[in-house]
Design an enzyme around this catalytic site. Structure first.
Site, mmCIF file in Angstrom:
data_model
loop_
_atom_site.group_PDB
_atom_site.id
_atom_site.type_symbol
_atom_site.label_atom_id
_atom_site.label_comp_id
_atom_site.label_asym_id
_atom_site.label_seq_id
_atom_site.Cartn_x
_atom_site.Cartn_y
_atom_site.Cartn_z
ATOM 1 N N ASN A 152 58.118 6.855 -72.843
ATOM 2 C CA ASN A 152 57.153 6.342 -71.999
ATOM 3 C C ASN A 152 57.040 4.992 -71.464
ATOM 4 O OD1 ASN A 152 56.685 6.070 -74.831
ATOM 5 N ND2 ASN A 152 55.152 4.774 -74.580
ATOM 6 N N GLN A 180 54.880 12.461 -70.972
ATOM 7 C CA GLN A 180 55.279 11.971 -69.831
ATOM 8 C C GLN A 180 55.893 12.650 -68.521
ATOM 9 O OE1 GLN A 180 54.919 8.636 -68.668
ATOM 10 N NE2 GLN A 180 53.762 7.879 -70.439
ATOM 11 N N SER A 200 48.968 15.200 -72.540
ATOM 12 C CA SER A 200 47.627 14.596 -72.344
ATOM 13 C C SER A 200 47.197 14.803 -70.847
ATOM 14 C CB SER A 200 47.863 13.090 -72.429
ATOM 15 O OG SER A 200 47.335 12.810 -74.023
ATOM 16 N N ALA A 201 46.183 15.171 -70.402
ATOM 17 C CA ALA A 201 45.729 15.217 -69.129
ATOM 18 C C ALA A 201 45.719 14.007 -68.065
ATOM 19 C CB ALA A 201 44.409 15.881 -69.008
ATOM 20 N N HIS A 202 45.591 12.880 -68.651
ATOM 21 C CA HIS A 202 45.340 11.756 -67.886
ATOM 22 C C HIS A 202 46.757 11.055 -67.619
ATOM 23 C CE1 HIS A 202 46.472 8.511 -71.036
ATOM 24 N NE2 HIS A 202 46.201 9.587 -71.797
ATOM 25 N N THR A 238 33.429 21.382 -81.114
ATOM 26 C CA THR A 238 33.060 21.771 -79.856
ATOM 27 C C THR A 238 33.956 21.285 -78.798
ATOM 28 O OG1 THR A 238 30.835 21.872 -80.134
ATOM 29 C CG2 THR A 238 31.322 21.745 -77.820
ATOM 30 N N CYS A 326 49.370 1.031 -75.679
ATOM 31 C CA CYS A 326 49.181 1.264 -76.950
ATOM 32 C C CYS A 326 49.346 -0.089 -77.696
ATOM 33 C CB CYS A 326 49.423 2.341 -77.603
ATOM 34 S SG CYS A 326 49.443 4.010 -76.621
HETATM 35 N N1 PMP Z 1 53.169 10.194 -76.197
HETATM 36 C C1 PMP Z 1 53.499 9.606 -74.986
HETATM 37 C C2 PMP Z 1 55.240 9.660 -74.726
HETATM 38 C C3 PMP Z 1 52.847 8.830 -74.281
HETATM 39 O O1 PMP Z 1 53.191 8.125 -73.233
HETATM 40 C C4 PMP Z 1 51.521 8.789 -74.767
HETATM 41 C C5 PMP Z 1 50.543 7.767 -73.959
HETATM 42 N N2 PMP Z 1 50.840 6.433 -73.759
HETATM 43 C C6 PMP Z 1 51.142 9.385 -75.772
HETATM 44 C C7 PMP Z 1 52.023 10.174 -76.598
HETATM 45 C C8 PMP Z 1 49.773 9.415 -76.479
HETATM 46 O O2 PMP Z 1 48.843 10.137 -75.396
HETATM 47 P P1 PMP Z 1 47.051 9.747 -75.637
HETATM 48 O O3 PMP Z 1 46.960 8.194 -75.520
HETATM 49 O O4 PMP Z 1 46.714 10.481 -74.410
HETATM 50 O O5 PMP Z 1 46.849 10.357 -76.911
#
Ligand code: PMP
Length: 380
Positions: A152, A180, A200-202, A238, A326
Site C-alpha cells: 500500500n 491494493q 475493500s471497495a473504497h 445485518t 492509518c
Molecule cells: N490492506 C491494505 C494493503 C490496505 O492498503 C488497506 C487500506 N489502507 C487495508 C488493508 C485496510 O483496508 P480498510 O481500511 O478498508 O479496512
C-alpha cells in the site's frame, strides 16, 4: 476556489458517480433487510447475491466463497485470528512479510502474545519479498503464510503465485491481502492459489466501509462477529446493503475499464518517475521500477521532511500523502521503508503519489511543477 488535485487514490478513491447512482435506491424504495421474508427483504437479498456473484466472477471464485465484511482490516483480522485459533492444535508457526498492512502485522503480534511463533520476512531492497526466503521458513507446524498482493505504500507487486503453489502443496493456509490490486490489475484466486483473500471497495471506486473476504471452499472460516446467521454463519450482523450494491457496481465498472486505465495510468506513472528523477536533485524511487502498481510512484527526497512536504503541497492545492493513512501523524518512519533498508532521513522524507480514474496529464504536470518548487523552497 480551485478544486484540489487528488493524488491519494491508494488511501481511498472517490466513489464513482455510477456507483452512487446504483446504491441510491437501496436507501429508499429497496431499503429492506436482506434476511426479511417479505418482498422488500427478498429484493434486498437478490441485490446482495447479485453483487456477490459479480465479485466472485471477477476474482475467479464461487459466490459461496465470498463473505462480505466492513473492509480489508476486518477481513485480515478474521482470516488470521480465527484461522490461527482453529488450527491451534495443528501448529503454531506463522510466516508473514514484514511489509504487510498494519491490519495483518498487528494480528500477527497478537498471535505472538498467544504463544504462536511468527517469522517476519523482510523484502529485498527493491521491495519484492523473495519467495524462496519465505518458503525456506516453512516448518512442519506452519499453519499460515501471509503475503499481500501489492504494497500500500511503495506499490510493489509481490510474487504471490510462487508462494501459493508451495503453500497449496504443503497444505498451509495462504492469505493474500489484495486491497491494493483488486480493480487495478487482474486478481484471480485460482491463479494465485490462495485460500483467503481480502479486499475493500473504497480502493476501487466503491464506497468506504464495505469489503469482502474470499475463503476457499474447504477452508473452515470461523466468524469473528457472532450473532445472526448472515453470510452463512461466517459474519453476523445485518449486511451493509447499499455498500454491497456499490461494491458490485464498482466491480462491474472495473471489469470494463481496468485494462485501459492500467495502461494509461502506467504511462503517467512512468512520466512522473522520469521527471522527478531527472529534475529533482537528491530524489530516489522506492520500490521496483516495473513490478509496481500502474498508479503508484513512491519517492524519497534528501534533506526533506515528508510531513512538511505534504502540508506545503496541500496548501498548494494538492492532496497527497507519504504513505499509509492509518499511521499518519506517528512521526515514526514507515515500517515498510525501514524494512527496505532506507535510512530514517530518507524514510521520513518520502512521498507517495497515487493516481486514478480522474487524474489528467494536466493534473500531473501541475503537481510536478509544484513539487519541484516546494522542495526547492523547503530546502532553503
Ligand atoms: N490492506 C491494505 C494493503 C490496505 O492498503 C488497506 C487500506 N489502507 C487495508 C488493508 C485496510 O483496508 P480498510 O481500511 O478498508 O479496512
Amino acid at each position: 476556489m480551485k478544486k484540489p488535485i487528488y493524488l491519494d487514490y491508494a488511501s481511498t478513491t472517490p466513489t464513482d458517480p455510477l456507483v452512487v447512482q446504483a446504491m441510491t435506491p437501496f436507501f429508499f424504495e429497496s431499503f429492506g433487510n436482506a434476511s426479511s421474508p417479505h418482498s422488500i427483504g427478498q429484493k434486498a437479498r437478490k441485490a446482495l447475491e447479485d453483487s456477490r456473484a459479480v465479485l466472485a466472477n471477477f476474482i475467479g471464485a464461487k459466490p459461496s466463497e465470498i463473505v462480505f465484511t466492513s473492509g480489508a482490516s476486518e477481513g485480515n483480522n478474521q482470516a488470521i485470528l480465527t484461522l490461527a485459533l482453529s488450527l491451534f492444535g495443528k501448529g503454531r508457526h506463522v510466516i508473514i512479510s514484514a511489509i504487510e498492512h498494519h491490519s495483518v502485522l498487528e494480528c500477527a503480534k497478537r498471535l505472538g502474545k498467544l504463544g504462536f511463533q511468527v517469522d517476519l520476512v523482510k523484502p529485498q531492497p527493491d521491495g519484492i519479498v523473495d519467495s524462496a526466503s519465505m518458503i525456506q521458513l516453512i516448518r512442519e507446524d506452519t499453519i499460515l503464510i501471509a503475503l499481500h498482493h501489492a504494497n500500500n505504500e511503495i506499490g510493489v507487486i509481490q510474487p504471490v503465485e510462487e508462494i501459493g503453489v508451495v503453500a497449496r502443496q504443503k497444505g498451509i493456509c495462504f492469505l493474500v491481502d489484495a486491497t491494493q490490486t483488486v480493480g487495478h490489475i487482474p486478481v484471480d484466486v485460482k491463479k494465485i492459489s490462495c485460500d483467503l483473500l481480502s479486499l475493500s471497495a473504497h480502493k476501487f471506486y466503491g464506497p468506504q466501509g464495505v469489503g469482502a473476504l474470499y475463503a476457499r471452499e474447504g477452508i473452515h472460516l470461523e466468524p469473528r462477529l457472532y450473532g445472526g446467521d448472515q453470510e452463512t454463519g461466517r459474519r453476523a450482523g445485518t449486511q451493509n446493503l447499499p455498500g454491497i450494491v456499490g461494491l458490485g457496481q464498482a466491480i462491474e465498472l472495473c471489469q470494463k475499464k481496468m485494462e485501459k486505465e492500467a495502461r494509461e495510468q502506467a504511462a503517467l506513472r512512468d512520466y512522473m518517475i522520469e521527471f522527478v528523477l531527472t529534475n529533482i536533485k537528491g530524489s530516489s524511487l522506492n520500490g521496483h521500477r516495473q513490478m509496481r502498481l500502474p498508479n503508484n510512484a513512491h519517492f524519497s527526497f534528501e534533506k526533506i521532511n515528508g510531513e512538511e512536504l505534504v502540508t506545503a503541497l496541500d496548501m498548494a492545492g494538492i492532496a497527497i500523502s507519504q504513505g499509509s493513512a492509518c499511521k499518519w501523524g506517528t512521526l515514526e518512519p514507515s515500517h515498510a521503508l525501514k524494512a527496505l533498508g532506507l535510512s530514517d532521513e530518507l524514510a521520513l522524507g518520502s512521498l507517495r503519489v497515487s493516481i486514478g480514474r480522474w487524474t489528467s496529464k494536466e493534473d500531473v504536470d501541475c503537481f510536478l511543477e509544484q513539487l519541484k518548487s516546494v522542495i526547492e523552497k523547503l530546502r532553503k
